[in-house]
Design a protein around this motif. Structure first.
Motif, PDB file in Angstrom:
ATOM      1  N   ARG A 171       0.831  -1.204   0.000  1.00 18.23           N
ATOM      2  CA  ARG A 171       0.000   0.000   0.000  1.00 18.23           C
ATOM      3  C   ARG A 171       0.868   1.258   0.000  1.00 18.23           C
ATOM      4  NH1 ARG A 171      -1.698   3.576   3.468  1.00 18.23           N
ATOM      5  NH2 ARG A 171      -0.600   2.578   5.204  1.00 18.23           N
ATOM      6  N   ARG A 172       1.901   1.228   0.835  1.00 21.89           N
ATOM      7  CA  ARG A 172       2.786   2.401   0.882  1.00 21.89           C
ATOM      8  C   ARG A 172       3.542   2.583  -0.421  1.00 21.89           C
ATOM      9  NH1 ARG A 172       5.592   2.040   6.907  1.00 21.89           N
ATOM     10  NH2 ARG A 172       3.652   2.382   8.117  1.00 21.89           N
ATOM     11  N   ALA A 173       3.946   1.453  -1.049  1.00 17.84           N
ATOM     12  CA  ALA A 173       4.656   1.556  -2.323  1.00 17.84           C
ATOM     13  C   ALA A 173       3.757   2.154  -3.398  1.00 17.84           C
ATOM     14  CB  ALA A 173       5.159   0.177  -2.753  1.00 17.84           C
ATOM     15  N   ASN A 174       2.477   1.725  -3.425  1.00 15.87           N
ATOM     16  CA  ASN A 174       1.538   2.286  -4.410  1.00 15.87           C
ATOM     17  C   ASN A 174       1.324   3.783  -4.172  1.00 15.87           C
ATOM     18  OD1 ASN A 174       1.183  -0.182  -5.722  1.00 15.87           O
ATOM     19  ND2 ASN A 174      -0.524  -0.785  -4.381  1.00 15.87           N
ATOM     20  N   ASN A 175       1.197   4.144  -2.898  1.00 16.34           N
ATOM     21  CA  ASN A 175       1.012   5.572  -2.589  1.00 16.34           C
ATOM     22  C   ASN A 175       2.230   6.387  -3.003  1.00 16.34           C
ATOM     23  OD1 ASN A 175      -1.535   5.151  -1.510  1.00 16.34           O
ATOM     24  ND2 ASN A 175      -0.780   4.893   0.585  1.00 16.34           N
ATOM     25  N   LYS A 176       3.397   5.839  -2.705  1.00 16.10           N
ATOM     26  CA  LYS A 176       4.616   6.551  -3.087  1.00 16.10           C
ATOM     27  C   LYS A 176       4.752   6.653  -4.590  1.00 16.10           C
ATOM     28  CE  LYS A 176       7.399   5.555   1.022  1.00 16.10           C
ATOM     29  NZ  LYS A 176       8.627   4.909   1.535  1.00 16.10           N
ATOM     30  N   ASP A 177       4.361   5.566  -5.311  1.00 15.57           N
ATOM     31  CA  ASP A 177       4.443   5.603  -6.772  1.00 15.57           C
ATOM     32  C   ASP A 177       3.513   6.665  -7.342  1.00 15.57           C
ATOM     33  OD1 ASP A 177       5.312   4.427  -9.343  1.00 15.57           O
ATOM     34  OD2 ASP A 177       3.177   3.928  -9.506  1.00 15.57           O
ATOM     35  N   GLN A 178       2.281   6.739  -6.818  1.00 17.56           N
ATOM     36  CA  GLN A 178       1.332   7.755  -7.290  1.00 17.56           C
ATOM     37  C   GLN A 178       1.825   9.161  -6.960  1.00 17.56           C
ATOM     38  OE1 GLN A 178      -2.457   6.769  -5.622  1.00 17.56           O
ATOM     39  NE2 GLN A 178      -2.727   4.898  -6.848  1.00 17.56           N
ATOM     40  N   ASN A 179       2.333   9.305  -5.747  1.00 14.32           N
ATOM     41  CA  ASN A 179       2.845  10.627  -5.357  1.00 14.32           C
ATOM     42  C   ASN A 179       4.055  11.017  -6.202  1.00 14.32           C
ATOM     43  OD1 ASN A 179       0.904  10.912  -3.330  1.00 14.32           O
ATOM     44  ND2 ASN A 179       2.223   9.936  -1.787  1.00 14.32           N
ATOM     45  N   ALA A 180       4.900  10.023  -6.516  1.00 12.50           N
ATOM     46  CA  ALA A 180       6.077  10.312  -7.326  1.00 12.50           C
ATOM     47  C   ALA A 180       5.670  10.747  -8.735  1.00 12.50           C
ATOM     48  CB  ALA A 180       6.974   9.085  -7.391  1.00 12.50           C
ATOM     49  N   LYS A 181       4.662  10.088  -9.306  1.00 10.25           N
ATOM     50  CA  LYS A 181       4.193  10.482 -10.640  1.00 10.25           C
ATOM     51  C   LYS A 181       3.644  11.906 -10.613  1.00 10.25           C
ATOM     52  CE  LYS A 181       3.158   5.795 -12.277  1.00 10.25           C
ATOM     53  NZ  LYS A 181       2.085   4.839 -12.688  1.00 10.25           N
ATOM     54  N   ASP A 183       4.507  14.203  -8.515  1.00  9.52           N
ATOM     55  CA  ASP A 183       5.647  15.111  -8.349  1.00  9.52           C
ATOM     56  C   ASP A 183       6.402  15.294  -9.648  1.00  9.52           C
ATOM     57  OD1 ASP A 183       5.021  15.397  -5.691  1.00  9.52           O
ATOM     58  OD2 ASP A 183       6.449  13.851  -5.003  1.00  9.52           O
TER      59      ASP A 183
END
Length: 439
Positions: A171-181, A183
Motif C-alpha cells: 500500500r505504501r509503495a503504491n502511494n509513493k508511486d502515485q505521489n512520485a508520478k 511530483d
C-alpha cells in the motif's frame, strides 16, 4: 521447547486480598468459590502484573499503604510488582534471581521489556487499532475469535503471521508511486516555466561580470573620494592655521620692544623712590636755611670774635651743603621729568590687550605644533601609500607570471580542466581577455 511456568502467586493488599499465596498446578488450575470472595481480583492482579493495568492506585486495599503482586516461576525467577499509596512513593517492577534483585522505575505505560522477556506474556495486535490478550480471559468473555466474521478472522490471522506487513508495504509503495508520478508532472511543468524564465537571463553571466567590474571601480572611486575629501579638509585647516600663525607673528613683532619697556618701567620705579628721598632732603634743606637765618641774627648781635669765627665757619659749611642740596634738587627735577615721561608711555600701553594677544600667540603656537604633527603624519601616509603601491605592482607582476604559468600548463594538458573541451588559441585568448578585463 520448555516453557517457564508459575508455581506460586502471592497477592498482598490488592482489593479484597490481604495476604494471599496460591500454589498452582503445572497443568490446569480452577478457582471456585462464592461471589465477592476475590476470584476476579486474582485475574485483575495478573493483568496489573503482566500489563500494568489498571492504572492508578484505586485497587489498593483500604487502610493499607502498599500493594504487591508476585509471581514465582519454576526456574527460580521471581517477578514482583510494587506500589506505595503515598505521593512520590515506590512504583516499580522487580526481577529477583538467586537473591539478586534488579528494580525498574519510570518505565511508562507498559512493563519494561526485561519483564516481558521473562513472563512471555504480551498483547497481540489483530488490527490497526486493536490489541488482544490471548493468555487468559475475563469472566463472561466469549471464546477467542469464534464470534468474529471471516474477514475479521483473516485480518487477525494476517496480523498474527505478519502478512499485514506485506500488505502495508504494498500500500505504501503504491502511494509513493502515485505521489512520485504527481511530483514528476509538477516538476516537469515547473521545469518548463523555469526554462522560459531563464531565457530572459541568457546574458546574465556577462552582465554580472560587468557589474562586478563596475562595482569594484565604484568602490575604488568612493575610497579615493573619501581620501580626497579628508586631504582637502586637512589642507584647508593647514591654510587657516598658517594664516593664524602669520597673524601671531605680526602681533609678536608689534611687541618686540616689550622687554625694553618693562626695563624702563623698572628704572622709573627706582627713580620714583629716589624722588621720595630727595623730597625728604628738600625738607631738611628748608630747616637748614631757617637755621642760617637764625645764626645770622645771632651773629649780628654777638661781640665775641671767636664765637663769630666759629659761626662763620659753620655758615660756610652750611653754604657748601646748600650747594650740594641745590645740585640734588636739580637732579631730582630731571629724574621727576623722566618718571612723568615713563608714566605717560606706560599709560598708553593696553596691558589687557597685550595679555589677550599673548594668549592668542600661545594658541597659534599650539596650532602650529598640531600642524607640524599633521604634516609629519601626512608624510607617513604618503610613504605608506607609495609602499602599498609598490606592493600592488609586485602582486600584479606575480599574478601575470602565474597566469602565464597557468596558460602554459593548460597548453601542455591540451584540455580545459573545467569544461573538458580541447584547448585552442581562442580559449587562451578568452582567458587572457577575462583576466585583463577584470583588472
Amino acid at each position: 521447547m520448555s516453557y517457564r511456568k508459575i508455581v506460586k502467586l502471592r497477592i498482598k493488599n490488592f482489593q479484597s486480598h490481604d495476604e494471599t499465596l496460591l500454589e498452582l498446578d503445572q497443568r490446569v488450575n480452577v478457582i471456585v468459590g462464592p461471589s465477592d470472595v476475590g476470584k476476579s481480583a486474582i485475574i485483575r492482579a495478573l493483568r496489573w502484573l503482566f500489563f500494568n493495568e489498571p492504572r492508578g492506585d484505586a485497587f489498593i486495599r483500604r487502610g493499607e499503604d502498599i500493594v504487591l503482586v508476585e509471581a514465582i516461576y519454576d526456574d527460580g525467577y521471581i517477578i514482583r510488582r510494587i506500589r506505595e499509596a503515598k505521593a512520590g512513593g515506590v512504583n516499580a517492577y522487580e526481577i529477583e534471581k538467586d537473591g539478586n534483585i534488579e528494580r525498574f522505575q519510570g518505565f511508562g505505560v507498559e512493563p519494561p521489556e526485561e519483564i516481558k522477556e521473562i513472563t512471555g506474556v504480551r498483547k497481540y495486535k489483530l488490527s490497526d487499532s486493536d490489541q488482544v490478550i490471548v493468555n487468559f480471559q475475563n469472566q463472561h468473555d466469549s471464546a477467542f475469535m469464534l464470534n468474529d466474521s471471516p474477514a475479521q478472522k483473516a485480518k487477525a490471522i494476517g496480523y498474527l503471521s505478519n502478512v499485514n506487513v506485506i500488505d502495508e508495504a504494498i500500500r505504501r509503495a503504491n502511494n509513493k508511486d502515485q505521489n512520485a508520478k504527481k511530483d514528476v508532472k509538477k516538476l516537469e511543468s515547473r521545469k518548463e516555466i523555469l526554462n522560459n524564465q531563464l531565457k530572459e537571463y541568457e546574458g546574465l553571466d556577462e552582465e554580472l561580470k560587468i557589474y562586478e567590474l563596475v562595482k569594484n571601480k565604484r568602490d575604488d572611486i568612493i575610497i579615493k573620494r573619501n581620501r580626497l575629501d579628508m586631504l582637502s579638509s586637512l589642507y584647508s585647516s593647514y591654510l587657516a592655521n598658517k594664516e593664524s600663525i602669520a597673524k601671531g607673528n605680526n602681533y609678536i613683532k608689534q611687541f618686540r620692544n616689550l622687554d625694553q619697556i618693562l626695563k624702563i618701567y623698572k628704572d622709573a620705579d627706582e627713580k620714583w623712590k629716589q624722588k621720595k628721598s630727595l623730597e625728604k632732603i628738600k625738607k631738611d634743606l628748608v630747616l637748614v636755611k631757617n637755621g642760617i637765618n637764625s645764626d645770622r641774627f645771632v651773629l649780628e648781635r654777638t661781640e665775641n670774635l671767636n664765637e663769630l669765627k666759629t659761626k662763620i665757619s659753620n655758615i660756610q659749611l652750611i653754604n657748601s651743603k646748600r650747594d650740594g642740596y641745590i645740585l640734588l634738587i636739580k637732579k631730582y627735577n630731571e629724574i621727576n621729568a623722566k618718571i612723568n615721561e615713563v608714566k605717560y608711555r606706560i599709560s598708553s600701553i593696553d596691558i589687557i590687550s597685550i595679555k589677550e594677544k599673548q594668549d592668542r600667540i600661545m594658541c597659534n603656537s599650539n596650532l602650529l605644533n598640531s600642524m607640524k604633527n599633521f604634516r609629519d603624519r601626512l608624510f607617513q601616509i604618503n610613504t605608506i601609500y607609495k609602499n602599498e603601491k609598490e606592493n600592488l605592482k609586485k602582486i600584479e607582476k606575480e599574478i601575470d607570471s602565474n597566469l602565464a604559468r597557468y596558460i602554459e600548463l593548460i597548453q601542455k594538458g591540451e584540455t580545459c580542466p573545467l569544461c573538458g573541451s580541447k584547448i585552442d588559441e581562442s580559449h587562451l585568448k578568452n582567458i587572457k581577455e577575462e583576466y585583463y578585463g577584470l583588472r
